[in-house]
Design a protein around this motif. Sequence first.
Motif, PDB file in Angstrom:
ATOM      1  N   VAL A  64       0.865  -1.180   0.000  1.00  0.00           N
ATOM      2  CA  VAL A  64       0.000   0.000   0.000  1.00  0.00           C
ATOM      3  C   VAL A  64       0.900   1.227   0.000  1.00  0.00           C
ATOM      4  O   VAL A  64       1.727   1.414   0.901  1.00  0.00           O
ATOM      5  N   LYS A  65       0.758   2.077  -1.029  1.00  0.00           N
ATOM      6  CA  LYS A  65       1.631   3.240  -1.173  1.00  0.00           C
ATOM      7  C   LYS A  65       0.913   4.573  -0.935  1.00  0.00           C
ATOM      8  O   LYS A  65       1.560   5.567  -0.596  1.00  0.00           O
ATOM      9  N   LEU A  66      -0.392   4.594  -1.132  1.00  0.00           N
ATOM     10  CA  LEU A  66      -1.107   5.871  -1.051  1.00  0.00           C
ATOM     11  C   LEU A  66      -2.504   5.625  -0.499  1.00  0.00           C
ATOM     12  O   LEU A  66      -3.194   4.689  -0.908  1.00  0.00           O
ATOM     13  N   ILE A  67      -2.916   6.496   0.428  1.00  0.00           N
ATOM     14  CA  ILE A  67      -4.261   6.466   0.994  1.00  0.00           C
ATOM     15  C   ILE A  67      -4.914   7.800   0.688  1.00  0.00           C
ATOM     16  O   ILE A  67      -4.353   8.871   0.992  1.00  0.00           O
ATOM     17  N   GLU A  68      -6.111   7.755   0.081  1.00  0.00           N
ATOM     18  CA  GLU A  68      -6.851   8.973  -0.238  1.00  0.00           C
ATOM     19  C   GLU A  68      -8.282   8.836   0.281  1.00  0.00           C
ATOM     20  O   GLU A  68      -8.817   7.735   0.356  1.00  0.00           O
ATOM     21  N   ARG A  69      -8.878   9.962   0.610  1.00  0.00           N
ATOM     22  CA  ARG A  69     -10.250   9.972   1.112  1.00  0.00           C
ATOM     23  C   ARG A  69     -11.103  10.936   0.288  1.00  0.00           C
ATOM     24  O   ARG A  69     -10.657  12.035  -0.054  1.00  0.00           O
ATOM     25  N   TYR A  70     -12.327  10.504  -0.003  1.00  0.00           N
ATOM     26  CA  TYR A  70     -13.248  11.274  -0.840  1.00  0.00           C
ATOM     27  C   TYR A  70     -14.635  11.274  -0.199  1.00  0.00           C
ATOM     28  O   TYR A  70     -15.007  10.328   0.509  1.00  0.00           O
ATOM     29  N   GLU A  71     -15.384  12.320  -0.487  1.00  0.00           N
ATOM     30  CA  GLU A  71     -16.809  12.297  -0.192  1.00  0.00           C
ATOM     31  C   GLU A  71     -17.487  11.459  -1.268  1.00  0.00           C
ATOM     32  O   GLU A  71     -17.201  11.600  -2.456  1.00  0.00           O
ATOM     33  N   ALA A  72     -18.380  10.582  -0.852  1.00  0.00           N
ATOM     34  CA  ALA A  72     -19.060   9.727  -1.813  1.00  0.00           C
ATOM     35  C   ALA A  72     -20.001  10.540  -2.679  1.00  0.00           C
ATOM     36  O   ALA A  72     -20.769  11.359  -2.165  1.00  0.00           O
ATOM     37  N   PRO A  73     -19.962  10.364  -3.992  1.00  0.00           N
ATOM     38  CA  PRO A  73     -20.943  11.039  -4.858  1.00  0.00           C
ATOM     39  C   PRO A  73     -22.323  10.459  -4.620  1.00  0.00           C
ATOM     40  O   PRO A  73     -22.473   9.295  -4.242  1.00  0.00           O
ATOM     41  N   ASN A  74     -23.356  11.278  -4.828  1.00  0.00           N
ATOM     42  CA  ASN A  74     -24.735  10.821  -4.621  1.00  0.00           C
ATOM     43  C   ASN A  74     -24.880  10.186  -3.247  1.00  0.00           C
ATOM     44  O   ASN A  74     -25.418   9.093  -3.098  1.00  0.00           O
ATOM     45  N   ALA A  75     -24.359  10.882  -2.233  1.00  0.00           N
ATOM     46  CA  ALA A  75     -24.284  10.299  -0.895  1.00  0.00           C
ATOM     47  C   ALA A  75     -25.640   9.843  -0.381  1.00  0.00           C
ATOM     48  O   ALA A  75     -25.731   8.877   0.371  1.00  0.00           O
TER      49      ALA A  75
END
Length: 495
Positions: free
Chosen positions: A17-28
């Motif tokens: 595992v090299k990268l961790i990213e976080r996003y808001e879910a679309p159409n939450a």
Amino acid sequence: MSGPITIRNLTAQPLTVKLIERYEAPNAANFPPHGGFSISNLTSKATTLLSNVTSTGSPSQPSPGQLSDKAESFAKQDVDLRMEPFTTYKTDVQTTERGPNEILRLTFEGEGGQRWRVDTPSPSPASQKLVPLTPEPQHDYTAIYLADAHFLALFESTNLQCWMKEFKDETPLSALSMPGTHNSPTCHVALPSVRCQAVPPKDQLENGVRFLDIRVQPVKPEDPNDDSLNLVHGVFPISLTGPRKFRGMLEDVESFLQANPSEAIIMSIKREGTGDATDQQLAMIMKDHYANSDRWWTQPRIPTLGEARGKIVLMRRFALDDRLKGENDGHGWGLNAENWRDNTPDDTYGDVRVQDFYQVTDTENIDKKIQLCCDHFERAAAVVCPIPGVTTDSTDPVPAGPLYLNFLSASNFFNVQTWPDRIAAKLNPAVTAFLCEKHEVGDKGIDGPGQEFQGDGGVGIVVCDWVGNNGDWDLVRCIVGMNSRILLKERGSWR
């Protein structure tokens, strides 16, 4: 509810595992906060791939709940979490930070710097193919996310239509983890207690199934010139619209093998139905009219994959006529699975070791059935199968066997809640989750190194009901994925 994610590498390659990213879910508003594969929504499991990838490796139009290619993360962290093959790693990475409607994206790197990414949770409880970030990657990977446990299992993707081509000719069939189906041709309009499959054998084979369970009734057993065999399930025909014939189903099997000569199919044949036909009569019908060409393997020993490629391997659940007992220098004819103990949790007979506990009289017994299936998986996992030239002396190999048969099927004719489709809707996802999270393949475990594991980590032949329902082949993918330790041995990377 958030929790640290656990990752299990069930592939034959190290991944980091090299990268961790976080996003808001679309159409939450329409995005399930727990997503993924959840035991709490077993019966609603539907298979649609999250990551639709074009031939150039770029994501196509996102589906609801899927991140677009232009989505921007609100958090990003470089990490270096290396996972050797068959390693389970309990990370300190929380699945969510801000709230339940959040997507965690993980980027993995393999040897040579190739990279892939995966998003968790997914909008559906389906497997998802990791998106390659490197053109023409050497490997493809598939992930299943268990939402209840915050658990991500990684498998090496394979072409289910011809997955056996990855293995050496010297591999015994008993070494392979092999998907199978119970009462394989029972996909037609029939009594609900009779129907066991969602799709026909042709579709099953194209999606990785390599063991077919066939029940037949001789139509005119007294006439040696008549080859008619009706397909049945117990005393019932498999279709309410007229009899279905063994010959027609066999033509589909033979056509598949002609198109996929790297594959081998084990066909279990048993006499059922009404009338006064005998096993001995069925044996002679099979010998005289069907299994008498080089398209069949009828020797009474487990073949290697090289010996069986392009062929149907006969497993007989019928007694032999005296005329066949002298075949093959007096050793008989076909693999012997004639008479294992009825309703057994574990029995060894002839060339097979079987779990076939099927009398689930009420829904409370389904948990018992699941446990018996998992117990048999662990028996199969502990086996070290001899592979000439790889694990044994190629000039004096140890005989292979037995074949481990694990029937996931069960039913009770008198209880609608325990008909085959109802049991499969609960049992298949539970078994999939067990294989992803708990099946013993000798990994280091969540809490560090455990006892040394000597087995191959396989599951044997897993005989299922209702695979492929609504396009759901995840259980089949998991079973095929359990061949990774054998692949690692054969590729010379064993350590």
